[in-house]
Structure formats: C-alpha cells, structure tokens
Design a protein around this motif. Structure first.
Motif, PDB file in Angstrom:
ATOM      1  N   ASN A 132      11.529  18.950   7.515  1.00 54.07           N
ATOM      2  CA  ASN A 132      12.706  19.028   8.374  1.00 54.07           C
ATOM      3  C   ASN A 132      13.736  19.917   7.691  1.00 54.07           C
ATOM      4  N   PHE A 133      14.645  20.458   8.484  1.00 52.16           N
ATOM      5  CA  PHE A 133      15.665  21.367   7.968  1.00 52.16           C
ATOM      6  C   PHE A 133      17.050  20.894   8.383  1.00 52.16           C
ATOM      7  N   GLU A 134      17.995  20.876   7.433  1.00 55.83           N
ATOM      8  CA  GLU A 134      19.388  20.600   7.781  1.00 55.83           C
ATOM      9  C   GLU A 134      20.014  21.808   8.475  1.00 55.83           C
ATOM     10  N   PRO A 161      11.497  21.389  12.875  1.00 55.51           N
ATOM     11  CA  PRO A 161      10.601  20.799  11.870  1.00 55.51           C
ATOM     12  C   PRO A 161       9.211  21.440  11.918  1.00 55.51           C
ATOM     13  N   LEU A 162       8.559  21.474  10.776  1.00 53.00           N
ATOM     14  CA  LEU A 162       7.205  22.023  10.672  1.00 53.00           C
ATOM     15  C   LEU A 162       6.250  20.937  10.187  1.00 53.00           C
ATOM     16  N   GLU A 163       5.041  20.944  10.713  1.00 50.85           N
ATOM     17  CA  GLU A 163       3.963  20.058  10.253  1.00 50.85           C
ATOM     18  C   GLU A 163       2.953  20.950   9.552  1.00 50.85           C
ATOM     19  N   ASP A 174      20.530  22.601   3.705  1.00 53.75           N
ATOM     20  CA  ASP A 174      20.893  23.934   4.206  1.00 53.75           C
ATOM     21  C   ASP A 174      20.877  24.924   3.048  1.00 53.75           C
ATOM     22  N   GLN A 175      19.975  25.900   3.098  1.00 56.53           N
ATOM     23  CA  GLN A 175      19.819  26.857   2.004  1.00 56.53           C
ATOM     24  C   GLN A 175      20.864  27.970   2.052  1.00 56.53           C
TER      25      GLN A 175
END
Length: 110
Positions: free
Chosen positions: A9-11, A17-19, A103-104
C-alpha cells in the motif's frame, strides 16, 4: 524456493495498492527495486539509515526478527509507529505480508 504474497500500500496520493510475490529470503526493499517501486535506500540497503522505513500491516510474524541495530534506525525515521520496520531488513521467512510505504516525496532529491 518458497514464494509468498506481498501487498504493498502507498500513503502517497494517487498510488493504488499492488499485489506482488516475495520469495523466502527476499526483502521488501528487494521486491520494490525489482518492480520499479520508489522506496528510498540511501545506505544501499545495509541497515545503515532509516530511509527505507515502512509499516507492516499484516504478517509481522512472517518476517525475520527485528535487530537492535534496526530498532535504533527506526527511532530516527520520519513518523515511526509500533509496526515500523526497515524495508531492507523485512526479509520474508514464512507467509504472506502486507506493508504500507510512507509518502516518498518527503525525501530531498526525490
């Protein structure tokens, strides 16, 4: 080789989201790098900084145990939680996991 599922998951807004899959002995950072997912790792993934800080949502028991060195670096991470780990040290050992990447865009040079 044992293969497990990893949900990432990404903030960061707008990222779905990726599986993906993670092999036994592989780190979350390895999976991110293999799939072009932006996860900072200023030290090169050797537990020498806190830039690959992530949150483990599910499957903490399926990861290698946290070391004292990793705990020290997590204390320096941006917004650490009780579920914080370093992506370079989250090595799959025995099951499916789910993580969230902070968050990058907060890192300089991004």
């Amino acid at each position: 080789m044992n293969i497990f599922n990893i949900k990432i998951n990404f903030e960061e807004a707008g990222k779905e989201p990726l599986e993906l899959q993670i092999a036994k002995g592989e780190s979350v950072l390895d999976v991110c790098m293999d799939h072009g997912i932006d996860l900072q790792h200023n030290c090169g993934g050797v537990c020498g900084c806190s830039t690959c800080h992530i949150y483990v949502n599910k499957g903490m028991d399926f990861l290698q145990e946290i070391s004292d060195k990793e705990e020290d670096f997590i204390d320096r991470a941006v917004n650490p939680h009780i579920t914080s780990r370093l992506g370079c040290q989250c090595v799959a050992i025995n099951g499916d996991i789910e993580v969230t990447l902070p968050d990058q865009s907060q890192f300089l040079g991004h």
